[in-house]
Design an enzyme around this catalytic site. Structure first.
Site, PDB file in Angstrom:
ATOM      1  N   LYS B  79       0.847  -1.194   0.000  1.00 10.62           N
ATOM      2  CA  LYS B  79       0.000   0.000   0.000  1.00 10.62           C
ATOM      3  C   LYS B  79       0.886   1.249   0.000  1.00 10.62           C
ATOM      4  O   LYS B  79       1.891   1.302   0.723  1.00 10.62           O
ATOM      5  CB  LYS B  79      -0.915  -0.031   1.234  1.00 10.62           C
ATOM      6  CG  LYS B  79      -1.978   1.057   1.259  1.00 10.62           C
ATOM      7  CD  LYS B  79      -2.924   0.870   2.451  1.00 10.62           C
ATOM      8  CE  LYS B  79      -4.011   1.907   2.512  1.00 10.62           C
ATOM      9  NZ  LYS B  79      -4.930   1.724   3.658  1.00 10.62           N
ATOM     10  N   SER B 154      -9.820   1.725   2.526  1.00 14.42           N
ATOM     11  CA  SER B 154      -8.909   2.482   1.689  1.00 14.42           C
ATOM     12  C   SER B 154      -7.861   1.616   0.981  1.00 14.42           C
ATOM     13  O   SER B 154      -7.284   2.053  -0.005  1.00 14.42           O
ATOM     14  CB  SER B 154      -8.190   3.541   2.515  1.00 14.42           C
ATOM     15  OG  SER B 154      -7.373   2.966   3.508  1.00 14.42           O
ATOM     16  N   SER B 178     -10.133  -0.433   6.740  1.00 11.71           N
ATOM     17  CA  SER B 178      -9.475  -0.235   5.440  1.00 11.71           C
ATOM     18  C   SER B 178      -8.781  -1.472   4.876  1.00 11.71           C
ATOM     19  O   SER B 178      -8.387  -1.464   3.718  1.00 11.71           O
ATOM     20  CB  SER B 178      -8.471   0.907   5.529  1.00 11.71           C
ATOM     21  OG  SER B 178      -9.145   2.129   5.480  1.00 11.71           O
TER      22      SER B 178
END
Lengths: 92, 481
Positions: B79, B154, B178
């Site tokens: 990420k 996210s 997330s």
């Protein structure tokens, strides 16, 4: 309660486009309303995880080999001169 | 052989018995990225050359007979809010669109020391603020199961990449759901570890009392393998606890007889989609068949979890994002006459609307006007939510809920916040929670269930997930059309 966008954006160092005031106001007011409707559970805030607290490391410098150089630390700065960060003049 | 379709455990065995090389495995994943990335948009940065070079180095080590970590040579997506030395780490924000970290996050050092292969940096909502990846400065990621739908957020890029075969494993971060929400929407497994289990040193902070880094994979075993690698105490993150972690993958057991699973009635009173409700009900029945004791429990303050989370996370975000001032790193406006204007214009030009709105909410909640009625009140509610979990765990070993109220919705739907209704409480209470796929809806979109565990009892929730996966299988990799 309503958020005063003018005042709060000044505190937050943000400029908010006036055309977005109403939408922002509605969104934030609805979150605040949910909190207003929440019961207040107690008055005492205990330390979270008191029986398993954080362990802070000794306040001693780390080994040289693990330390970032001045150049590495400044490598992402928008403006650097003579190994220092450059900002606009603050004394007229 | 389509190596990109293999799980990490399968690939690890193939590499070990020399049925394939690390270079072949990496090339297969990189080719898959080339094939589908223009449709899925899972990545912000793709590290093809570095990955192939690293893969050849790992092959050389294997040829020399070096004993390597089981995850050596496994391609992993990271990420883009996790710092990678020398690789752009933008947090999907214009503010950091030129930021090259001079150091690695602790989890990246661990991944490198295990000789995993970093495929690239995956897309996310700007500064991890959102549930759809649509607040990314760069682009929205698409759900590999249906490109018109959101992958969730996210960590949408990380979940979509794993789901589409563009990475075998990935790392996400979870502040309010997330990791679990995108894992649910993309039909993969995602674990949010206990607060304090994984170092956040080098994670670009959203809300420091809630953030955790965790693994995403296509199987429970893969997630357990990666979790075993990244967990543990770190001198650089004082919130990590110095406890003994076992090998969560080796200790996986599908014998869950007499494990007691709590079903909180309040979660089922939420506005749950019927197909999600049916899938979860079937999963509960499956657990009964597997020998678990199912108990109804109550988490009565759950209805307040979302506003509590919104206030606390915004307050911490407003403080954490104070560092972006155009001085030390990141974007600087070119339009200013003095220092104050430089600060204001830099922040106003480089933060997106969602980030600005959360900074405003947080600034207000921490101001003299808002502190007592909002921030302090939310902290009191957080304490209540946490103590209800502690009481519930006197009656059961784990808690099962839906992960999301619906399956993935269309991109462009204004649903920021609602997607997190089932997930935020685990963050507020610092508990580990895993998303496990538990069926498909009538549009063939994945549905996920969440299993929440006691602090540092990741093994139990992994076992519960493992047993279900053994009985019911995993979600097939989607055709991407």
């Amino acid at each position: 309660m309503q958020i005063n966008i003018d005042q709060t954006s000044k505190l937050a160092m943000l400029k908010i486009d006036k055309s977005k005031y109403e939408q922002l106001q509605n969104k934030l007011t609805s979150i605040l309303k949910s909190v207003d409707e929440m019961p207040r559970m107690t008055e005492d805030l205990k330390v979270l995880d008191a029986d398993n607290p954080m362990e802070l490391r000794e306040d001693i410098p780390i080994d040289d080999k693990d330390r970032l150089s001045r150049d590495e630390l400044l490598s992402n700065a928008p403006q650097v001169q003579a190994g220092c960060l450059v900002v606009p003049k603050i004394v007229e | 052989m389509e190596l990109y379709k293999k799980s990490a455990a399968e690939l690890s065995a193939l590499i070990k018995n020399k049925s394939c090389s690390v270079e072949e495995a990496t090339k297969s994943v990189m080719d898959r990225i080339t094939q589908v990335e223009n449709k899925v948009d899972a990545y912000i940065t793709i590290c093809e050359q570095d990955a192939l070079t690293k893969a050849r180095e790992v092959d050389e080590k294997i040829a020399k007979g070096e004993e390597l970590h089981p995850l050596a040579g496994i391609p992993i997506g990271i990420k883009d809010n996790i710092s990678t030395k020398g690789i752009l780490t933008s947090s999907a924000s214009k503010m950091l669109s030129n930021y090259i970290p001079p150091y690695n996050a602790t989890v990246i050092d661990k991944i490198n020391s295990a000789h995993m292969i970093i495929t690239g940096k995956t897309n996310l909502d700007e500064f991890a603020m959102g549930s759809t990846t649509e607040t990314s400065y760069y682009k929205p990621t698409k759900n590999p199961h249906n490109l018109a739908k959101t992958p969730g957020g996210s960590s949408g890029g990380s979940a979509a990449a794993v789901s589409a075969g563009q990475a075998v494993l990935s790392l996400g971060s979870d502040t309010g759901g997330s990791i679990r929400t995108p894992a649910a929407f993309c039909g993969v497994v995602g674990l949010k570890p206990t607060y304090g289990a994984v170092s956040r040193f080098g994670l670009i902070a959203l809300a420091s009392s809630l953030d955790q880094i965790g693994p995403i994979g296509r199987t429970v075993t893969d997630v357990a393998m990666l979790y075993s690698l990244i967990c543990g105490h770190d001198n650089m993150d004082a919130t990590t606890k110095n406890i003994k972690h076992g090998d969560y993958a080796k200790n996986l057991s599908s014998d869950i007889r007499n494990i007691s699973i709590g079903i909180p009635t309040e979660y089922f009173n939420l506005d749950l989609n019927d197909e999600v409700r049916d899938s979860i009900t079937k999963a509960i029945k499956k657990y009964e068949e597997l020998g678990c004791n199912i108990k109804e429990i109550s988490l009565s303050s759950n209805e307040y979890a979302l506003p509590t989370y919104q206030i606390i996370s915004a307050a911490e975000a407003s403080s954490n994002l104070g560092r972006y001032d155009g001085v030390k790193f990141g974007y600087r406006s070119s339009d200013y006459a003095n220092l104050n204007e430089m600060y204001v214009n830099t922040r106003s030009e480089a933060f997106g609307d969602e980030v600005k709105s959360r900074i405003l909410l947080g600034t207000f909640a921490l101001s003299a006007q808002g502190y007592n009625d909002y921030y302090y009140k939310a902290k009191l509610m957080q304490q209540q939510i946490s103590s209800e979990f502690t009481e519930a765990f006197n009656e059961c070993d784990a808690i099962l809920t839906p992960t999301t109220l619906t399956s993935a919705f269309d991109l462009g739907t204004d649903a920021i916040g609602d997607a997190d209704s089932c997930t935020v409480a685990a963050n507020l209470a610092g508990l580990p929670a895993i998303n496990l796929p538990c069926g498909l809806d009538s549009d063939s979109m994945p549905i996920g269930m969440q299993i929440i565990g006691k602090k540092f009892d990741e093994q139990t929730i992994l076992n519960i997930a493992f047993a279900y996966e053994n009985a019911c299988g995993i979600v097939n990799m989607p055709e991407i059309v």
